[in-house]
Design an enzyme around this catalytic site. Structure first.
Site, PDB file in Angstrom:
ATOM      1  N   GLU A 220       0.897  -1.159  -0.493  1.00 41.17           N
ATOM      2  CA  GLU A 220       0.089  -0.253  -0.100  1.00 41.17           C
ATOM      3  C   GLU A 220       1.273   1.293  -0.252  1.00 41.17           C
ATOM      4  O   GLU A 220       1.997   1.455  -0.149  1.00 41.17           O
ATOM      5  CB  GLU A 220      -1.050   0.073   1.299  1.00 41.17           C
ATOM      6  CG  GLU A 220      -0.036  -0.327   2.745  1.00 41.17           C
ATOM      7  CD  GLU A 220      -0.838  -0.388   4.384  1.00 41.17           C
ATOM      8  OE1 GLU A 220      -1.997  -1.002   3.260  1.00 41.17           O
ATOM      9  OE2 GLU A 220      -1.498   0.078   5.100  1.00 41.17           O
ATOM     10  N   HIS A 258      -4.382   3.345   8.118  1.00 42.11           N
ATOM     11  CA  HIS A 258      -2.791   2.747   8.698  1.00 42.11           C
ATOM     12  C   HIS A 258      -1.487   3.688   9.337  1.00 42.11           C
ATOM     13  O   HIS A 258      -1.989   4.835   8.033  1.00 42.11           O
ATOM     14  CB  HIS A 258      -2.641   2.131   7.768  1.00 42.11           C
ATOM     15  CG  HIS A 258      -3.213   0.714   7.371  1.00 42.11           C
ATOM     16  ND1 HIS A 258      -2.625  -0.068   6.891  1.00 42.11           N
ATOM     17  CD2 HIS A 258      -3.459  -0.299   8.400  1.00 42.11           C
ATOM     18  CE1 HIS A 258      -3.383  -1.782   6.874  1.00 42.11           C
ATOM     19  NE2 HIS A 258      -4.078  -1.412   8.239  1.00 42.11           N
TER      20      HIS A 258
END
Lengths: 302, 395
Positions: A220, A258
């Site tokens: 990511e 995150h």
């Protein structure tokens, strides 16, 4: 052989009496994992009971490891105390520490990472779903489940999966299992900016593992861990890899859930990572729906 | 988390980082008082909002500029009066702008050199790094690209902290000699202490200046704090200004939901940050535009799902919703009940596409089917994304 853990690996749980830790300790016991000890300071001498299981609880990791023969510790301790819990496991000489806890201050992890230099302990996480090496039984029962992943979606087999994200890992695993392809080991390395084990570390292990024949690598936005892994894979990896990168539509400068998922100063974009994957000969899944299909085509299985 | 310029200066003063004289004011009278206390010096009045580009911004009442030089305290009061309570629009605020409720009144400093100095976390080596450059006042990323030799990086061992020899290297690279070099040593050390003590993830001093009389001053800085460490930073938490944040993001944080508003028209509700990002991506891939990032977490309750729906629907641009749940441990039927309750409660009038997978999924799908609501189900993520994009285009 799988990587990191096998169905025989003996596990202890730090924070076994907490809400989160106890729920997942029960699920691991149900899965058939060798969960042999718990640690909760102040509750040593008690035991954690679930069905026919009676897991002894100790005050310290050192004692728990000595009495139970556990070589791996999994941490469900709340963020303010998690760094101390990791350091305790390193001090006790565990082979592997898996930190599930989300929300550990970055400065704490910076210190832990430096304190670990030269130690034999490997850290996975924090802020990760953990590790699963599927077992031979029905719905992969009898495997080693460390952390919070749903065990039943797995199947014993030959694909290694590594990812920063929990639910994207489950998505990939489920796609593989639904198509009849099992996994050697699935590793969630966590979504924090400072973590113990990188994509590259796990790729190297998969490359050396005779049971792993192909790999799915999920990344990511943020940092350059995916690029470094791809650069290495281009030269050294003997096995087919499919990749997916999440966050192409994420606005720059914002943390996407995150702590590590942020594009800053034009660095760590999905476009850069996808380009690095392609340059390294990694087959890139255009959407998260086709992670397994992309691998199977690249691997010559579909 | 971000803070205002005046709060950054408060931190500078507390940690002994040299900066110019000045204080915050909330009224025109206070501005005059602060200006008088600075003595007979030229004064600068600066609107306090989180967005950049203040100097070139325009107030919605037509007054130009969020940063003004003033000759005397009375003029400072007059300027403050024109800014306070007004809405300032800059290239970073969006067209709706930000209401100015405080101004900084400070001595206007003459500048002979502008330098760049920042401390941040280097992810690759897991330690703090100091970045310094003689090219102050420039876009540092552009400098990094076109003149990388003008950027100096000094990594800091977290157990040792920033060492005196490192501050000397940095001062030397910045061309600071003699008395300025020793000022630099003090200033850099103080900034590093502040960085560690307050769990900063970034301090970017912009600008770090040398005055004509040889003073080295940190005039303003962009701070970022590690959200994970806020539980032990009450002083920083007290600096939070919720009026600067997207009200939907504030509401979401009260329910432990992770929401970020975007400018598309298809909302999404997902469990897990990675899957939530990937869901935004696939909406775009299928020809739609995501309206938000929303991670309801691994153990979402019925109340959280309901709150999430209300937050999503408070965005008038939203014309369709995609719910994507991979319920590994979480019971899909609990989520399905939450969706049905929320759709009823909000009298949902826009297309809703739901993709459920995982634990107890059959019961969850049955709950959706028997609800009597018009809920479109997706067999997998791609199918669901195609369906929501098509439904929004058709509506």
């Amino acid at each position: 052989m799988a990587i990191l853990v096998t169905p025989e690996t003996r596990i202890l749980v730090q924070g076994i009496t907490g809400d989160f830790g106890s729920r997942h300790a029960r699920l691991s016991l149900d899965y058939g994992t060798q969960l042999v000890a718990g640690v909760t300071p102040g509750k040593g001498g008690q035991s954690f009971e679930h069905g026919t299981h009676k897991v002894p609880i100790y005050d310290t990791v050192a004692n728990a490891a000595k009495q139970s023969g556990a070589t791996v510790s999994v941490i469900f301790v709340p963020p303010p105390f998690a760094a101390d819990a990791i350091l305790e496991s390193i001090d006790a000489g565990m082979d592997l520490v898996v930190a599930i806890t989300e929300g550990i201050p970055v400065n704490d992890m910076v210190r832990v990472k430096h304190a670990m230099r030269g130690s034999k302990t490997r850290l996975i996480g924090p802020n990760c779903p953990g590790i699963v090496t599927p077992g031979e039984g029905a719905q992969s029962h009898g495997g080693c489940r460390i952390g919070i992943a749903p065990g039943y979606i797995h199947k014993k087999g030959n694909v290694g999966v590594v990812s920063r994200s929990g639910t994207l890992t489950y998505e990939a695993v489920w796609q593989l299992t639904s198509r009849g392809f099992g996994q050697s080991t699935c590793v969630g390395i966590g979504g924090d900016p400072v973590n113990g084990t990188s994509h590259l570390d796990v790729l190297k292990m998969f490359n050396d593992d005779p049971e792993t024949e192909a790999i799915i690598m999920i990344g990511e936005i943020g940092g350059d861990a995916e690029e470094l892994a791809a650069e290495w894979a281009a030269v050294h990896c003997k096995k087919p890899i499919a990749g997916f990168i999440a966050g192409a539509t994420a606005p720059p400068g914002r943390r996407m859930g995150h702590a590590g998922a942020i594009v800053s100063g034009g660095k760590g974009t999905a476009a850069d990572k996808i380009a690095a994957f392609k340059a390294a000969g990694i087959a890139v899944a255009e959407t998260p729906s086709v992670m397994a299909d992309t691998l199977l085509r690249h691997w010559g299985k579909a | 988390m971000n803070i205002h310029e005046y709060q950054a200066r408060e931190l500078f003063e507390k940690f002994g980082v040299a900066t110019s004289q000045g204080r915050v004011a909330a009224t025109a009278d206070e501005a005059i008082e602060v200006a008088r206390s600075l003595g007979d010096k030229p004064i600068v009045v600066k609107a306090q909002i989180h967005a950049g580009g203040r100097g070139k911004g325009t107030f919605t009442n037509g007054f130009k500029g969020g940063v003004h030089m003033c000759k005397n305290p009375e003029e400072a009061g007059e300027i403050a009066g024109k800014m306070l309570g007004q809405t300032l629009v800059t290239h970073q605020t969006g067209p709706e702008g930000k209401v100015v409720s405080k101004v900084l009144v400070a001595e206007a400093v003459d500048i002979s050199r502008e330098l760049y100095f920042a401390i941040l976390l280097d992810r690759a080596t897991s330690q703090p790094v100091v970045i310094a450059s003689t090219e102050g006042g420039m876009d540092i990323e552009a400098v990094a690209e076109h003149a990388p030799e003008k950027i100096m990086r000094e990594f800091v061992n977290p157990f040792l902290g920033l060492q005196p020899f490192q501050t000397r290297k940095l001062a030397d690279a910045l061309g600071l000699k003699g008395k300025q070099a020793s000022q630099a040593g003090k200033l850099f050390t103080a900034l590093y202490k502040l960085f560690m003590a307050r769990d900063c993830s970034q301090i970017e001093v912009n600008p770090l200046v040398v005055t004509p009389d040889g003073q080295l001053l940190a005039l303003d800085a962009k701070f970022n704090f590690d959200d994970n460490a806020l539980f032990r930073q009450p002083e920083i938490v007290a600096m939070r200004d919720k009026s600067e944040e997207d009200p939907r993001e504030v509401a979401a944080s009260e329910f432990n939901l992770n929401y970020i508003g975007l400018d598309g028209n298809i909302a999404c509700l997902v469990n897990g940050a990675g899957l939530a990002m990937a869901t935004m991506d696939i909406i775009q891939y299928c020809g739609g535009k995501p309206a938000n990032f929303l991670d309801v977490g691994g153990g979402a309750s019925k109340e959280q799902v309901s709150a999430a729906f209300k937050i999503i629907l408070s965005d008038p641009n939203v014309h369709g919703i995609l719910v994507n749940i991979f319920g590994g441990i979480m019971d899909c039927n609990v989520i399905a009940n939450g969706i049905v309750a929320a759709a009823r409660e909000t009298h949902l009038g826009i297309p809703l596409v739901v993709r459920l997978e995982g634990n107890n999924v059959a019961a969850g799908k049955q709950t959706l089917a028997e609800s009597g609501l018009t809920i479109i189900t997706g067999s997998d993520l791609a199918d669901a994304a195609h369906k929501v994009v098509a439904a929004v285009k058709a509506a």
